[in-house]
Write an enzyme that holds these catalytic residues in place. Structure first.
Site, PDB file in Angstrom:
ATOM      1  N   THR A 181       1.080  -1.213   0.156  1.00  0.00           N
ATOM      2  CA  THR A 181       0.076  -0.113  -0.151  1.00  0.00           C
ATOM      3  C   THR A 181       1.241   1.604  -0.333  1.00  0.00           C
ATOM      4  O   THR A 181       2.158   1.065   0.357  1.00  0.00           O
ATOM      5  CB  THR A 181      -0.655   0.026   1.174  1.00  0.00           C
ATOM      6  OG1 THR A 181      -2.080  -1.245   0.927  1.00  0.00           O
ATOM      7  CG2 THR A 181      -1.785   1.119   1.710  1.00  0.00           C
ATOM      8  N   ARG A 209     -15.003  -6.008  -0.449  1.00  0.00           N
ATOM      9  CA  ARG A 209     -14.133  -5.418   0.673  1.00  0.00           C
ATOM     10  C   ARG A 209     -13.142  -4.657   0.233  1.00  0.00           C
ATOM     11  O   ARG A 209     -12.622  -3.695  -0.597  1.00  0.00           O
ATOM     12  CB  ARG A 209     -13.323  -6.414   0.918  1.00  0.00           C
ATOM     13  CG  ARG A 209     -12.431  -6.227   2.193  1.00  0.00           C
ATOM     14  CD  ARG A 209     -11.383  -5.757   1.834  1.00  0.00           C
ATOM     15  NE  ARG A 209     -10.471  -5.878   3.316  1.00  0.00           N
ATOM     16  CZ  ARG A 209      -9.069  -4.623   2.971  1.00  0.00           C
ATOM     17  NH1 ARG A 209      -8.676  -4.463   2.481  1.00  0.00           N
ATOM     18  NH2 ARG A 209      -8.876  -5.089   4.852  1.00  0.00           N
ATOM     19  N   VAL A 210     -13.670  -3.344   1.489  1.00  0.00           N
ATOM     20  CA  VAL A 210     -13.158  -2.034   1.307  1.00  0.00           C
ATOM     21  C   VAL A 210     -12.309  -2.116   2.623  1.00  0.00           C
ATOM     22  O   VAL A 210     -12.564  -2.307   4.262  1.00  0.00           O
ATOM     23  CB  VAL A 210     -13.908  -0.831   1.624  1.00  0.00           C
ATOM     24  CG1 VAL A 210     -13.589   0.524   1.683  1.00  0.00           C
ATOM     25  CG2 VAL A 210     -14.963  -0.966   0.151  1.00  0.00           C
ATOM     26  N   GLY A 211     -11.350  -1.542   3.078  1.00  0.00           N
ATOM     27  CA  GLY A 211     -10.171  -0.999   3.667  1.00  0.00           C
ATOM     28  C   GLY A 211     -10.019  -0.399   4.343  1.00  0.00           C
ATOM     29  O   GLY A 211     -11.335   0.848   4.013  1.00  0.00           O
ATOM     30  N   ASP A 212      -9.620  -0.423   5.595  1.00  0.00           N
ATOM     31  CA  ASP A 212      -9.178   1.377   5.758  1.00  0.00           C
ATOM     32  C   ASP A 212      -8.852   2.848   4.922  1.00  0.00           C
ATOM     33  O   ASP A 212      -9.143   4.057   5.562  1.00  0.00           O
ATOM     34  CB  ASP A 212      -8.145   1.098   7.170  1.00  0.00           C
ATOM     35  CG  ASP A 212      -6.730   1.271   6.877  1.00  0.00           C
ATOM     36  OD1 ASP A 212      -6.864   0.514   5.291  1.00  0.00           O
ATOM     37  OD2 ASP A 212      -5.634   1.429   6.628  1.00  0.00           O
ATOM     38  N   THR A 231      -0.797   1.990   6.691  1.00  0.00           N
ATOM     39  CA  THR A 231      -0.403   0.663   6.232  1.00  0.00           C
ATOM     40  C   THR A 231      -0.691  -0.978   7.273  1.00  0.00           C
ATOM     41  O   THR A 231      -0.202   0.350   8.440  1.00  0.00           O
ATOM     42  CB  THR A 231       0.482   1.216   5.337  1.00  0.00           C
ATOM     43  OG1 THR A 231       0.946  -0.299   4.366  1.00  0.00           O
ATOM     44  CG2 THR A 231       1.707   1.053   6.268  1.00  0.00           C
ATOM     45  N   GLY A 232      -1.287  -1.524   7.025  1.00  0.00           N
ATOM     46  CA  GLY A 232      -1.068  -2.004   7.995  1.00  0.00           C
ATOM     47  C   GLY A 232      -2.886  -3.370   7.806  1.00  0.00           C
ATOM     48  O   GLY A 232      -2.948  -2.808   6.575  1.00  0.00           O
ATOM     49  N   GLY A 234      -6.479  -3.402   7.665  1.00  0.00           N
ATOM     50  CA  GLY A 234      -7.031  -2.240   6.926  1.00  0.00           C
ATOM     51  C   GLY A 234      -8.311  -2.459   8.283  1.00  0.00           C
ATOM     52  O   GLY A 234      -8.498  -1.463   8.841  1.00  0.00           O
TER      53      GLY A 234
HETATM   54  N1  ASP Z   1      -4.299  -1.290   5.059  1.00  0.00           N
HETATM   55  C1  ASP Z   1      -4.403  -2.073   3.624  1.00  0.00           C
HETATM   56  C2  ASP Z   1      -6.131  -2.297   3.590  1.00  0.00           C
HETATM   57  O1  ASP Z   1      -6.262  -2.940   4.696  1.00  0.00           O
HETATM   58  C3  ASP Z   1      -3.834  -2.966   3.079  1.00  0.00           C
HETATM   59  C4  ASP Z   1      -1.868  -2.604   3.386  1.00  0.00           C
HETATM   60  O2  ASP Z   1      -1.632  -1.482   4.375  1.00  0.00           O
HETATM   61  O3  ASP Z   1      -0.859  -3.399   2.848  1.00  0.00           O
HETATM   62  O4  ASP Z   1      -6.499  -2.585   3.002  1.00  0.00           O
END
Ligand code: ASP
Length: 311
Positions: A181, A209-212, A231-232, A234
């Site tokens: 990300t 699916r929608v992340g953060d 990032t991480g 989500g």
């Molecule tokens: N935060 C992002 C998500 O969950 C993924 C990532 O940061 O690697 O969509």
């Protein structure tokens, strides 16, 4: 995804103004693929140069973060734009958000399947939209009407993303954080702050699916005091409205560094992991993560690229 409880946290803190930081995703990075690591470092450097150029020319923080993220979206090393992680159906669905801290204007898009630069779609929404957050075909049609470039799934999908999906499916469909990300935070000469984040999400995520990343206040936030891009994992970042909770702690007197450390500790306690980059109005940058994070920053005379926690 492995819990990060107990994992040491790494921090880089720099002071100066204007300033810019970019990230290319957090997680445990394989040290053995030297060719890939060299390409990723070059990509981070190119993104930093694009954003830095804007700031050195007296441009706005908002322009700088969009320029930096656009470079990373075009770089197949990262999980955004071309090279995005694939859903369990083998397709790209991208999310992005951008925020101008001084005006409070923002734009976010999710479920983008056919645009080259989701961050630009978010920026167009910030500029022209009566709305703040749009999804799927409606967001794409709006962005195209304002000149955004289209992209096909064939162009967006890379061999690396296909390999990551087949590995994830071989491990019983586990959701694999692809660690790529991208995001940027900046402070311009006027002291204005901005943040942008863009992602393909998690490898093997369910379609829809929608992340953060595009959830305002979870993976991306900026106001007049602080800009943050995360990032991480989500779901954990959404559960604790991560970015806005860091901003709230700073508003109540914490330093950005303390606020991020305690918010990341809470992510670990939720079984998640990740990292973030922060710029504040004094021109201080904080980059902090549980394990490794592709990252680069520029502040005054200092410019640096790093990947591993102990870099
Ligand atoms: N935060 C992002 C998500 O969950 C993924 C990532 O940061 O690697 O969509």
């Amino acid at each position: 995804m492995a819990a990060a409880t107990g994992a040491p946290m790494s921090t880089d803190a720099v002071t100066g103004m204007p300033c810019l930081a970019v990230h290319g995703g957090a997680g445990l990075v394989e040290r053995t693929d030297a060719a890939f690591l060299a390409l990723a470092r070059a990509g981070l450097r190119a993104a930093l140069a694009a954003g830095r150029g804007v700031l050195e020319d007296g441009g706005a923080a908002l322009e700088a973060v969009e320029a930096a993220v656009t470079v990373l979206e075009d770089d197949p090393c990262f999980n955004a734009g071309r090279g995005s992680a694939l859903t369990s159906a083998g397709l790209v669905e991208m999310d992005s958000a951008i925020i101008d801290g001084s005006s409070g204007r923002m734009g976010a898009v999710a479920g983008i399947t056919a645009l080259r630069h989701p961050v630009h779609a978010a920026r167009l929404l910030l500029q022209h939209g009566p709305h703040v957050f749009m999804i799927g075909p409606g967001a794409e049609a709006f962005a195209r009407d304002h000149g955004a470039l289209s992209a096909t799934q064939d162009w967006l999908i890379t061999p690396r993303a296909l390999l990551q999906l087949s590995r994830a499916q071989a491990t019983a469909g586990a959701l694999v954080p692809p660690r790529g990300t991208v995001g940027a935070v900046a402070r311009d000469r006027q002291g204005h702050l901005a943040a942008a984040t863009s992602t393909g999400g998690l490898t093997g995520k369910w379609p829809g699916r929608v992340g953060d990343t595009p959830v305002i206040g979870a993976g991306t936030w900026a106001d007049e005091r602080l800009a943050i891009s995360c990032t991480g994992h989500g779901e954990s970042f959404i559960r604790m409205v991560f970015a806005h909770s860091v901003a709230g702690a700073v508003r109540h007197g914490s330093s950005p560094r303390e606020a991020v450390a305690s918010a990341l500790a809470r992510i670990a306690s939720l079984g998640g992991s990740g990292g973030c980059i922060v710029a504040d109005r004094q021109g201080e940058l904080v980059l902090m993560q549980h394990q490794d994070m592709f990252r680069a920053w520029w502040s005054g005379a200092q410019e640096q690229v790093a990947i591993f926690g102990d870099d």
